[in-house]
Design an enzyme around this catalytic site. Sequence first.
Site: not given
Ligand code: IMP
Ligand code: MG
Length: 335
Positions: A13, A43
Amino acid sequence: MSCTIIVGGFFGDEGKGKIVAHIAHHDHPSIISRGGVGPNAGHTVLVGEKSYGVRMVPSGFVYPRSRLMIGTGVLVDPRIFLHEIDLVHVRDRTFIDKRCGIIEPDHIARDKGSDHLAKTIGSTGSGCGPANSDRVMRTSRLARDVPELEQFLVDVPEEINGALNRGDNVLLEGTQGFGISLYYGTYPFVTSKDTSASQIAADNGVGPTRIDDVIVVFKAYPTRVGEGPFSTELSRDRSDAMGIQEFGTVTHRQRRIGEWDGSMARYSAMINGCTQAAITGIDRVDKDCFGVTDFSKLSVKARDFLAMAEDDIGVPVTLISTGPELSQIIDMRDV
Ligand code: IMP
Ligand code: MG
């Protein structure tokens, strides 16, 4: 010709989408292709008056002349993909690699289940972890096995390498951020794959020798969603008092806010092979910098911050975002 990778330097982000959009409007890439995990990334885009969270279509879609691709390494949720291509009107120029892994409803159920990743590490619950696990176990369906996706299937590496051979510019966009890399992040509070520039190249079938530039995007005040260590985190009271509040695109959870982390920036720049850096949110360092488009009009406070950041990162900061709009940017790449 040039092949540029854009990745996030902190916990995601960072505003990569805006940097991708800006570069696309200047460099006219014939292809913008996504690497990264899958629909766990979000996004936020404005379509007319409404804002939408786009999770499968590359954020570079706002540049209308590129073909858009989803690289081989990325997980595709067919329902989200088919919804989004019509939502943002990119059906005719969006393609998926035939070997992308598929997210099934069962993956989402497993991600969200009572003792599963959503609870333990704060996953987004989008099914990515279980789907990557099935892919590794070789039980996953691939995009070529899904009839609804057939019309979008291509060989993404052939398309990209062919475009580079013809002398076109290509942009490879990363998702997530360095701090949640499976390898280099704060394990086990990480996503289900590496998120560094090398992974983004591999996701798209582009060899390391073909990459010309790696732009790492850093946020002046980094954020983190979900669980896990965050050494420079500010208390909620502090960040509220500073007027900084953000919410996740996918999960709508409130993001944790932190201060600049110089040692993380340095390590992230090293592993990403950063050639140029972008800094977003400089208007949070000094409100007077909001919307500035000329480096010489930045305040001393902002310039001091940028000098410190550049020293930490070890390469020039060539892009400085001063607000949410596409035009609110300082581009020093050719100065
Ligand atoms: P997962 O990828 O959904 O398994 O989430 C694992 C960790 O990565 C969690 O803490 C999510 O909040 C974080 N996370 C996954 N994708 C994003 C992203 O695109 N932006 C920010 N955090 C992410
Ligand atoms: Mg994002």
